[in-house]
Design a protein around this motif. Structure first.
Motif, PDB file in Angstrom:
ATOM      1  N   HIS A   1       1.209   5.267  -1.786  1.00  0.00           N
ATOM      2  CA  HIS A   1       0.530   6.444  -2.680  1.00  0.00           C
ATOM      3  C   HIS A   1       1.717   7.188  -3.412  1.00  0.00           C
ATOM      4  O   HIS A   1       2.450   8.245  -2.717  1.00  0.00           O
ATOM      5  CB  HIS A   1      -0.015   7.374  -1.850  1.00  0.00           C
ATOM      6  CG  HIS A   1      -1.350   6.945  -1.035  1.00  0.00           C
ATOM      7  ND1 HIS A   1      -2.669   7.024  -1.695  1.00  0.00           N
ATOM      8  CD2 HIS A   1      -1.513   6.296  -0.158  1.00  0.00           C
ATOM      9  CE1 HIS A   1      -3.382   6.701  -0.815  1.00  0.00           C
ATOM     10  NE2 HIS A   1      -2.876   6.008   0.213  1.00  0.00           N
TER      11      HIS A   1
ATOM     12  N   HIS B   1       0.719  -1.169   0.198  1.00  0.00           N
ATOM     13  CA  HIS B   1      -0.029   0.081   0.019  1.00  0.00           C
ATOM     14  C   HIS B   1       0.621   1.167   0.142  1.00  0.00           C
ATOM     15  O   HIS B   1       1.613   1.661   0.831  1.00  0.00           O
ATOM     16  CB  HIS B   1      -0.832   0.080   1.311  1.00  0.00           C
ATOM     17  CG  HIS B   1      -1.840   1.149   1.013  1.00  0.00           C
ATOM     18  ND1 HIS B   1      -2.862   1.577   0.356  1.00  0.00           N
ATOM     19  CD2 HIS B   1      -2.022   2.395   2.009  1.00  0.00           C
ATOM     20  CE1 HIS B   1      -3.140   2.518   0.340  1.00  0.00           C
ATOM     21  NE2 HIS B   1      -2.898   3.080   1.670  1.00  0.00           N
TER      22      HIS B   1
ATOM     23  N   HIS C   1      -8.771   1.765   0.893  1.00  0.00           N
ATOM     24  CA  HIS C   1      -8.569   1.786   2.396  1.00  0.00           C
ATOM     25  C   HIS C   1      -9.937   1.227   3.105  1.00  0.00           C
ATOM     26  O   HIS C   1     -11.111   1.523   2.633  1.00  0.00           O
ATOM     27  CB  HIS C   1      -8.377   3.454   2.637  1.00  0.00           C
ATOM     28  CG  HIS C   1      -7.228   3.917   2.072  1.00  0.00           C
ATOM     29  ND1 HIS C   1      -7.415   4.667   0.979  1.00  0.00           N
ATOM     30  CD2 HIS C   1      -6.039   4.034   2.486  1.00  0.00           C
ATOM     31  CE1 HIS C   1      -6.204   5.279   0.706  1.00  0.00           C
ATOM     32  NE2 HIS C   1      -5.558   4.857   1.529  1.00  0.00           N
TER      33      HIS C   1
ATOM     34  N   HIS D   1      -4.932  -1.085   5.753  1.00  0.00           N
ATOM     35  CA  HIS D   1      -5.062  -0.932   7.104  1.00  0.00           C
ATOM     36  C   HIS D   1      -5.946  -1.890   8.096  1.00  0.00           C
ATOM     37  O   HIS D   1      -5.477  -2.304   8.803  1.00  0.00           O
ATOM     38  CB  HIS D   1      -5.579   0.670   7.290  1.00  0.00           C
ATOM     39  CG  HIS D   1      -4.960   1.734   6.642  1.00  0.00           C
ATOM     40  ND1 HIS D   1      -3.383   1.964   6.997  1.00  0.00           N
ATOM     41  CD2 HIS D   1      -5.218   2.392   5.878  1.00  0.00           C
ATOM     42  CE1 HIS D   1      -3.149   2.963   6.400  1.00  0.00           C
ATOM     43  NE2 HIS D   1      -3.828   3.234   5.522  1.00  0.00           N
TER      44      HIS D   1
ATOM     45  N   ASP E   1       2.627   2.979   2.964  1.00  0.00           N
ATOM     46  CA  ASP E   1       1.498   4.030   2.950  1.00  0.00           C
ATOM     47  C   ASP E   1       2.162   5.574   2.791  1.00  0.00           C
ATOM     48  O   ASP E   1       1.655   6.576   3.372  1.00  0.00           O
ATOM     49  CB  ASP E   1       0.555   4.112   4.078  1.00  0.00           C
ATOM     50  CG  ASP E   1      -0.425   4.870   3.941  1.00  0.00           C
ATOM     51  OD1 ASP E   1      -1.012   5.151   2.860  1.00  0.00           O
ATOM     52  OD2 ASP E   1      -1.417   5.101   4.925  1.00  0.00           O
TER      53      ASP E   1
HETATM   54 FE    FE Z   1      -3.119   5.153   2.224  1.00  0.00          FE
END
Ligand code: FE
Ligand code: GUN
Length: 417
Positions: free
Chosen positions: A66, A64, A219, A259, A310
Motif C-alpha cells: 500500500h 502486495h 485482500h 494473504h 504489505d
Molecule cells: Fe494489505
C-alpha cells in the motif's frame, strides 16, 4: 551486447538455486543472453563491467504493498486489523485527496522501493483517482513493472473514505481509460476487500474488467474476521473467493489475492482455476493479522505464491527480509499445526520473492536467458572469520541485509538509483 563479471545467483525452481562463481552474464537490449564461465569468442568485443566479489541477483517482486501507507511504517503495530484500519490507516488514506501530500508521499515511496531492490510491484493506492494516477504515472516513467490500483470502497467504511458504487465504478473507468496503454506500470482493479464493497460495486468492476481486459487485486481470506464478514455480506457465496468469481472479476487478467491465510477448499479450488496468485506478507501476518499462510501446502496444490511487504501492515519494504521471515513462519506452522504444513527451504522462499512472484509481470525475476536484466549487486556481507559462497551471501543478505548491501541496481540492463 554488454557483459557483467561477478558471481551470479538466481532461482530455477522452488528447490533449485543456481550459483555461478566468477562468471560472465551477457545482456543484450536489456535481456539476459547467457551466462559463461569465460568470455566466449563470439562476445570478445563486448564491453565488460567488473563487479568484483559482488553477487548479482534478480531484483525483487513485491506482490502486495500500500503506497499511501508509507508514512505509517512501523507505527501502531500493537493493534489488530479492524482497529488498525479504523483508528489509523483510514484517516491517513483520507489525506490522499490532497495532491500535494500524495505527490510527496508517492515520490518518497517509489524511491525507497527502488532503494530496497524492488522493481516489480502490485500496488494499492487509495480511493482517490487523481492520486492513484500520479502513482501509476511515476512508476511508468521510471520503467518499473507494476500493477497499480485505485482502491474501491463503498460500504462499511468511514464517511471520509467512502464512495457510492456509481462514483467508484465511474472513477475507475476513467482511471482504466487513462492508463490502459501503459507499457510497464499497468492498471488493475482494486476492490479493497469484501467487507467494504457492495455487490453492486463488485459487479460494476467485473464489467469494467471484461471491457478493458484488466485483472484484480484484493485482500483474500486474510483474517477470520474478514472471512466471516465477507460471507455475511454475500450470503449467496460459499467463500470469499467466490464473491469475486460471481462478480466476473477473475477472468480478465491477473488475479492477486493478498494473504490467503484462512482459505477453505472452495477458495483454493477457485483461485487455482483462474491461475491466481496467493501473496504471503510475512511481517503483516505477525503485526496486524496473526495467522500464517500454509505455504508448503498451497504450493503443493499448484497455487502460485508471491511475497508482499504489505506496507504498512508490514513495516519493512525489503522483500529480502520477507524471504527469511517466510522460512521462519513455515517452521512455526509446521510445529504448531503439523500434518500438511511443512517448513519450506530457503530456495523456495527466494523463488517466491523473485522468479515466482516476478512471473506476474512477465519475464522478470530470474537471470536465465530471455529474462530482463532487472538485477541487484550485493556485497559486504562476509565477516572476517568466514568465506561465503555466492549462495550463502544471498541467504545472509535475506536475514541481515540492509539497503547499504545493495551496491548497484540495473533495470532492463541500465544502471539506476
Ligand atoms: Fe494489505
Ligand atoms: N484489509 C483491508 N485493508 C487492508 C490494509 O490496508 N492492509 C491490510 N493488511 N489488510 C487490509
Amino acid at each position: 551486447m554488454q557483459l557483467f563479471h561477478g558471481n551470479i545467483v538466481y532461482s530455477v525452481s522452488e528447490r533449485e538455486l543456481a550459483e555461478h562463481t566468477d562468471s560472465y552474464i551477457a545482456v543484450e537490449n536489456g535481456t539476459v543472453e547467457g551466462i559463461y564461465p569465460v568470455i566466449p569468442e563470439k562476445l570478445g568485443g563486448a564491453p565488460v563491467t567488473d563487479l568484483g566479489d559482488g553477487v548479482i541477483i534478480p531484483a525483487f517482486s513485491d506482490l502486495h504493498v500500500h503506497a499511501p501507507q508509507y508514512p505509517q511504517r512501523g507505527l501502531v503495530m500493537d493493534e489488530l486489523l479492524y482497529d488498525w484500519l479504523h483508528k489509523y490507516t483510514f484517516p491517513l488514506e483520507a489525506r490522499f485527496a490532497d495532491m500535494e501530500f500524495a505527490r510527496a508521499v508517492y515520490d518518497a515511496f517509489i524511491d525507497d522501493m527502488i532503494l530496497h531492490g524492488t522493481m516489480h510491484a502490485a500496488v494499492f493506492g487509495t480511493i482517490h483517482r487523481e492520486a492513484a494516477g500520479y502513482l501509476i504515472s511515476r512508476m511508468e516513467e521510471k520503467g518499473l513493472y507494476a500493477y497499480v490500483g485505485k482502491v474501491n470502497m463503498d460500504t462499511d467504511s468511514p464517511e471520509y473514505l467512502c464512495e457510492t458504487a456509481e462514483d467508484s465504478v465511474r472513477e475507475t473507468e476513467v482511471f482504466l481509460e487513462q492508463y490502459s496503454a501503459n507499457r510497464t506500470a499497468k492498471p488493475v482493479l482494486t476492490p479493497r476487500f469484501a467487507p467494504t464493497c457492495s455487490g453492486e460495486l463488485l459487479s460494476g468492476l467485473g464489467k469494467l474488467g471484461a471491457k478493458y481486459g484488466v485483472g484484480v487485486q484484493t485482500h483474500l481470506v486474510e483474517s477470520l474476521w474478514e472471512a466471516a464478514e465477507a460471507k455475511k455480506h454475500f450470503p449467496d457465496c460459499s467463500c470469499d473467493t467466490e464473491i469475486y468469481e460471481k462478480a466476473g472479476l477473475l477472468d480478465n487478467g491477473p488475479v492477486i489475492g493478498a494473504h490467503f491465510i484462512f482459505p477453505e477448499e472452495e477458495d483454493i479450488r477457485i483461485l487455482k482455476k483462474y491461475n491466481g496468485y496467493a501473496v504471503q506478507c510475512p511481517d503483516a501476518t505477525v503485526n496486524v493479522i496473526a495467522g500464517i499462510m500454509r505455504t508448503a501446502a498451497l504450493s503443493e496444490r499448484g497455487i502460485s505464491l508471491g511475497l508482499g511487504s504489505d506496507i504498512a501492515g508490514g513495516a519493512n519494504l525489503g522483500i529480502y527480509s520477507q524471504i527469511s521471515r517466510s522460512v521462519q513462519l513455515s517452521k512455526l506452522k509446521e510445529f504448531y499445526e503439523p500434518g500438511e504444513n511443512r517448513a519450506i527451504p530457503f530456495s523456495q522462499a527466494f523463488y517466491m520473492g523473485t522468479k515466482q512472484g516476478g512471473s506476474l509481470f512477465g519475464r522478470v525475476g530470474s537471470l536465465e536467458p530471455g529474462y530482463l536484466f532487472n538485477a541487484l549487486v550485493i556485497d559486504g556481507l562476509a565477516g572476517p572469520f568466514e568465506k561465503l559462497t555466492p549462495g550463502q551471501t544471498v541467504e545472509r543478505f535475506c536475514y541481515l541485509g540492509e539497503t547499504g548491501h545493495i551496491r548497484a541496481r540495473f533495470l532492463a540492463g541500465k544502471k539506476i538509483g
